[in-house]
Design an enzyme around this catalytic site. Sequence first.
Site, PDB file in Angstrom:
ATOM      1  CB  THR A 266      -0.944   0.032   1.221  1.00  0.00           C
ATOM      2  OG1 THR A 266      -1.786   1.201   1.131  1.00  0.00           O
ATOM      3  CG2 THR A 266      -0.176   0.100   2.521  1.00  0.00           C
ATOM      4  CG  HIS A 267       1.964   3.588  -2.839  1.00  0.00           C
ATOM      5  ND1 HIS A 267       1.540   2.702  -3.787  1.00  0.00           N
ATOM      6  CD2 HIS A 267       3.313   3.655  -2.958  1.00  0.00           C
ATOM      7  CE1 HIS A 267       2.576   2.255  -4.484  1.00  0.00           C
ATOM      8  NE2 HIS A 267       3.672   2.814  -3.994  1.00  0.00           N
TER       9      HIS A 267
ATOM     10  CE  LYS B 264      -6.558   0.675   3.305  1.00  0.00           C
ATOM     11  NZ  LYS B 264      -6.911  -0.133   2.124  1.00  0.00           N
TER      12      LYS B 264
ATOM     13  CG  ASP C 250      -9.579  -3.173  -1.512  1.00  0.00           C
ATOM     14  OD1 ASP C 250      -8.887  -2.157  -1.718  1.00  0.00           O
ATOM     15  OD2 ASP C 250     -10.735  -3.294  -1.945  1.00  0.00           O
ATOM     16  CB  SER C 251     -10.599  -2.322   4.354  1.00  0.00           C
ATOM     17  OG  SER C 251      -9.703  -1.229   4.340  1.00  0.00           O
TER      18      SER C 251
ATOM     19  CG  PHE D 118      -7.706   6.563   8.314  1.00  0.00           C
ATOM     20  CD1 PHE D 118      -8.055   6.039   7.077  1.00  0.00           C
ATOM     21  CD2 PHE D 118      -7.093   5.721   9.230  1.00  0.00           C
ATOM     22  CE1 PHE D 118      -7.808   4.707   6.755  1.00  0.00           C
ATOM     23  CE2 PHE D 118      -6.830   4.394   8.919  1.00  0.00           C
ATOM     24  CZ  PHE D 118      -7.186   3.886   7.679  1.00  0.00           C
TER      25      PHE D 118
ATOM     26  CG  HIS E 147     -12.128  -3.162   9.429  1.00  0.00           C
ATOM     27  ND1 HIS E 147     -11.923  -2.115  10.289  1.00  0.00           N
ATOM     28  CD2 HIS E 147     -11.837  -2.676   8.189  1.00  0.00           C
ATOM     29  CE1 HIS E 147     -11.540  -1.046   9.615  1.00  0.00           C
ATOM     30  NE2 HIS E 147     -11.466  -1.364   8.339  1.00  0.00           N
TER      31      HIS E 147
END
Length: 197
Positions: free
Chosen positions: A7-8, A12, A67-68, A150, A182
Amino acid sequence: MKVVLATHNPHKVSEFQQIVTATRPDLEVVGYDGPEPVEDGVTFAENALIKARAAAEHTGLPAVADDSGICVDVLGGSPGVFSAYWAGQRKDAVANLELLLDQLRDIADPQRTAQFRSTIALVTSDGAEHVVEGVWPGRLAHAAAGEGGFGYDPVFIPDGQDPASERTVGQFTDAEKQSQSHRARAFTALVPLLESL
């Protein structure tokens, strides 16, 4: 053991590192600095796998990708996979939040149920693929509250709280969020897979 987090998104990265430190201090998570793939999947699992595959190929390391998003029952599970783009392609978190609240403006509490969902994909250096999911049920507040977290955190009220003192995730401490979120739930399901590497 070293894995790359595909991820960028700095939020996260920070959140995942906190979760990992609490549960697997021997696991070294390194950031991903490679090209960002096009996330053209229509499910969380598809997009997580797209990102994990790209990171594993680019680095040669086992790669983990999340991915969420938030899934609102009265909206048929939307924003879902489009959570980051709900108000348009700018990925404007404030605009996303305001649009969602506006869409639910006249919806009463019993129909404001929602879930945060996180799907984590693991792609190993030999090409094996695994997918796990974590779900955090709750409902949406009528207005944002709290400065923490966030995205949709300031409007999400998780289930299981004392009704007299309910708070949004935006009002949680980092430790409270990391122990219940989650992503934490999905990572718990991922640990046995990481241990098998």
